[in-house]
Design a protein around this motif. Structure first.
Motif, mmCIF file in Angstrom:
data_model
loop_
_atom_site.group_PDB
_atom_site.id
_atom_site.type_symbol
_atom_site.label_atom_id
_atom_site.label_comp_id
_atom_site.label_asym_id
_atom_site.label_seq_id
_atom_site.Cartn_x
_atom_site.Cartn_y
_atom_site.Cartn_z
ATOM 1 N N LYS A 177 0.829 -1.202 0.000
ATOM 2 C CA LYS A 177 0.000 0.000 0.000
ATOM 3 C C LYS A 177 0.863 1.250 0.000
ATOM 4 C CE LYS A 177 -3.677 2.285 2.615
ATOM 5 N NZ LYS A 177 -4.541 2.222 3.827
ATOM 6 N N ARG A 178 1.927 1.263 0.819
ATOM 7 C CA ARG A 178 2.825 2.418 0.841
ATOM 8 C C ARG A 178 3.523 2.605 -0.508
ATOM 9 N NH1 ARG A 178 3.976 0.437 6.106
ATOM 10 N NH2 ARG A 178 5.769 -0.704 5.267
ATOM 11 N N GLU A 179 3.965 1.514 -1.091
ATOM 12 C CA GLU A 179 4.618 1.604 -2.398
ATOM 13 C C GLU A 179 3.660 2.129 -3.462
ATOM 14 O OE1 GLU A 179 6.046 -2.286 -3.114
ATOM 15 O OE2 GLU A 179 7.738 -2.143 -1.715
ATOM 16 N N ALA A 180 2.400 1.663 -3.418
ATOM 17 C CA ALA A 180 1.413 2.144 -4.387
ATOM 18 C C ALA A 180 1.143 3.635 -4.209
ATOM 19 C CB ALA A 180 0.114 1.356 -4.242
ATOM 20 N N GLU A 181 1.069 4.087 -2.964
ATOM 21 C CA GLU A 181 0.842 5.516 -2.725
ATOM 22 C C GLU A 181 2.013 6.349 -3.236
ATOM 23 O OE1 GLU A 181 0.196 5.756 1.435
ATOM 24 O OE2 GLU A 181 -1.914 5.117 1.334
ATOM 25 N N GLN A 182 3.238 5.885 -2.989
ATOM 26 C CA GLN A 182 4.410 6.608 -3.479
ATOM 27 C C GLN A 182 4.432 6.647 -5.005
ATOM 28 O OE1 GLN A 182 7.750 4.645 -1.674
ATOM 29 N NE2 GLN A 182 7.303 5.427 0.387
ATOM 30 N N GLU A 183 4.038 5.539 -5.632
ATOM 31 C CA GLU A 183 4.000 5.504 -7.088
ATOM 32 C C GLU A 183 2.952 6.467 -7.631
ATOM 33 O OE1 GLU A 183 5.019 4.300 -10.971
ATOM 34 O OE2 GLU A 183 6.025 4.120 -9.026
ATOM 35 N N MET A 184 1.809 6.545 -6.977
ATOM 36 C CA MET A 184 0.773 7.490 -7.398
ATOM 37 C C MET A 184 1.254 8.930 -7.272
ATOM 38 S SD MET A 184 -2.677 5.744 -5.805
ATOM 39 C CE MET A 184 -3.686 7.136 -6.333
ATOM 40 N N ILE A 185 1.961 9.219 -6.185
ATOM 41 C CA ILE A 185 2.489 10.576 -6.005
ATOM 42 C C ILE A 185 3.502 10.897 -7.104
ATOM 43 C CG2 ILE A 185 3.874 12.026 -4.486
ATOM 44 C CD1 ILE A 185 2.587 10.562 -2.120
ATOM 45 N N ARG A 186 4.377 9.926 -7.413
ATOM 46 C CA ARG A 186 5.378 10.147 -8.450
ATOM 47 C C ARG A 186 4.721 10.398 -9.804
ATOM 48 N NH1 ARG A 186 7.843 7.740 -12.434
ATOM 49 N NH2 ARG A 186 6.548 5.872 -12.227
ATOM 50 N N LEU A 187 3.711 9.580 -10.133
ATOM 51 C CA LEU A 187 3.022 9.754 -11.412
ATOM 52 C C LEU A 187 2.300 11.104 -11.484
ATOM 53 C CD1 LEU A 187 1.537 6.166 -11.904
ATOM 54 C CD2 LEU A 187 3.458 7.180 -13.120
ATOM 55 N N ALA A 188 1.717 11.512 -10.357
ATOM 56 C CA ALA A 188 1.024 12.797 -10.343
ATOM 57 C C ALA A 188 1.992 13.948 -10.560
ATOM 58 C CB ALA A 188 0.286 12.966 -9.020
ATOM 59 N N GLN A 189 3.158 13.871 -9.915
ATOM 60 C CA GLN A 189 4.154 14.924 -10.107
ATOM 61 C C GLN A 189 4.675 14.943 -11.537
ATOM 62 O OE1 GLN A 189 7.072 14.043 -7.101
ATOM 63 N NE2 GLN A 189 5.891 15.005 -5.452
ATOM 64 N N GLU A 190 4.915 13.754 -12.091
ATOM 65 C CA GLU A 190 5.385 13.675 -13.467
ATOM 66 C C GLU A 190 4.348 14.230 -14.438
ATOM 67 O OE1 GLU A 190 6.989 10.270 -16.633
ATOM 68 O OE2 GLU A 190 6.645 9.784 -14.516
ATOM 69 N N LYS A 191 3.084 13.907 -14.191
ATOM 70 C CA LYS A 191 2.005 14.424 -15.029
ATOM 71 C C LYS A 191 1.922 15.944 -14.932
ATOM 72 C CE LYS A 191 -1.657 13.978 -17.634
ATOM 73 N NZ LYS A 191 -1.562 13.513 -19.041
ATOM 74 N N LYS A 192 2.138 16.452 -13.723
ATOM 75 C CA LYS A 192 2.084 17.890 -13.537
ATOM 76 C C LYS A 192 3.209 18.577 -14.292
ATOM 77 C CE LYS A 192 1.851 21.341 -9.855
ATOM 78 N NZ LYS A 192 1.880 21.555 -8.379
ATOM 79 N N ARG A 193 4.415 17.990 -14.240
ATOM 80 C CA ARG A 193 5.538 18.573 -14.971
ATOM 81 C C ARG A 193 5.286 18.538 -16.483
ATOM 82 N NH1 ARG A 193 8.598 15.764 -10.988
ATOM 83 N NH2 ARG A 193 8.832 14.003 -12.425
#
Length: 305
Positions: A177-193
């Motif tokens: 669950k923690r890994e999935a949350e971190q991956e979601m945060i990373r994808l969101a930041q990448e999408k924002k960039r």
């Protein structure tokens, strides 16, 4: 001696006569007690027979449900467990088994509700606690499930294998669950960039296109500026004629007319100065939020018409 024997015999007869009512009362009491005991025993037998009938029906439905569960026919298993519960709503095992059937059928919330009911009816039933933890795990409630398994090992059965295995699964689930949350945060930041980069690129391309279009129309703007100069000359000549006419009539009225006309000429000049040259007008067009302004070329570029 004969008289003494007759008196003794008479006394015995009197005592027997007095004991007859007591014996009759005792016999009636004993008979009444025997009848009462017989009625109670008969009622107990009837009640036991009736209880055995619903118990037989309950066990029959439970057997059908167990067979359906083993055959992976979970819908039938749920129906049969429900029928058994209707006959014995306080039998904790039925709720435990139906919870397992609900969970296997993908009905996680109902599985959790039955597991909670099972634990409520039988707090020391280990399997019920394991059902409860399994239902929580299926809903992603890893922390709550871990607490239930810990309670089983600490308070009910410290060697329970299901609870030990469940604790390990909870740890892995929380880690995933923690890994999935971190991956979601990373994808969101990448999408924002990526979005910011695309917006910047689009803004630059749009700005270049507008600059090119404006540069192509620059000669027309110059021509328009020349036309503006001619119009200014005409206006000045007109006002000069007005001023001369006023002077020929009356010197004082000419002064008043000139004072009156001077602000009008100044006003036209101020307006022309406010419009600025072509460069200033281009800057006005490209200013922030330009899409909200009037883009009519006659308005923005002051093109002659």
């Amino acid at each position: 001696h004969i008289q003494r024997h007759l008196a003794s015999q008479q006394l015995m007869n009197q005592q027997e006569a007095e004991d007859i009512p007591q014996t009759a009362e005792l016999s009636a009491t004993r008979k009444q007690q025997a009848n009462s005991n017989s009625n109670e025993a008969q009622l107990d037998i009837q009640e036991q027979v009736r209880k055995e009938e619903w118990e037989i029906q309950r066990d029959h439905h439970k057997s059908l449900a167990d067979a359906a569960f083993r055959a992976a026919d979970y819908i039938t298993a749920i129906q049969e467990y429900t029928s058994a519960i209707s006959l014995d709503p306080d039998f904790h095992v039925l709720y435990s088994n139906r919870s397992a059937a609900y969970l296997a059928n993908g009905e996680k919330s109902k599985a959790l509700a039955d597991a909670k009911k099972c634990v409520l009816l039988k707090p020391d039933f280990v399997k019920g606690h394991n059902r409860l933890a399994s239902s929580m795990m299926s809903l992603g409630r890893w922390n709550e499930a871990r607490n239930v398994y810990k309670n089983v090992l600490n308070s009910l059965d410290e060697e329970n294998k299901v609870a030990k295995k469940g604790l390990d699964e909870c740890r892995l689930g929380e880690q995933r669950k923690r890994e999935a949350e971190q991956e979601m945060i990373r994808l969101a930041q990448e999408k924002k960039r990526e979005t910011a980069t695309m917006e910047k690129r689009y803004a630059n391309e749009t700005g270049d296109d507008l600059k090119n279009a404006i540069s192509e129309t620059a000669p027309s703007a110059n021509d328009c500026k020349n036309g503006e100069d001619d119009e200014d000359d005409l206006l000045n000549e007109f006002f000069d004629e007005v001023e001369d006419t006023s002077k020929s009539n009356d010197v004082e009225s000419a002064k008043e007319d000139s004072e009156h006309d001077a602000p009008a000429e100044n006003k036209i000049q101020i307006q022309l100065n406010d419009l600025g040259d072509t460069h200033t007008q281009i800057q006005r067009l490209l200013r922030p939020n330009h899409e909200w302004y009037n883009l009519n070329p006659f308005k923005v570029l002051d093109v002659c018409h």
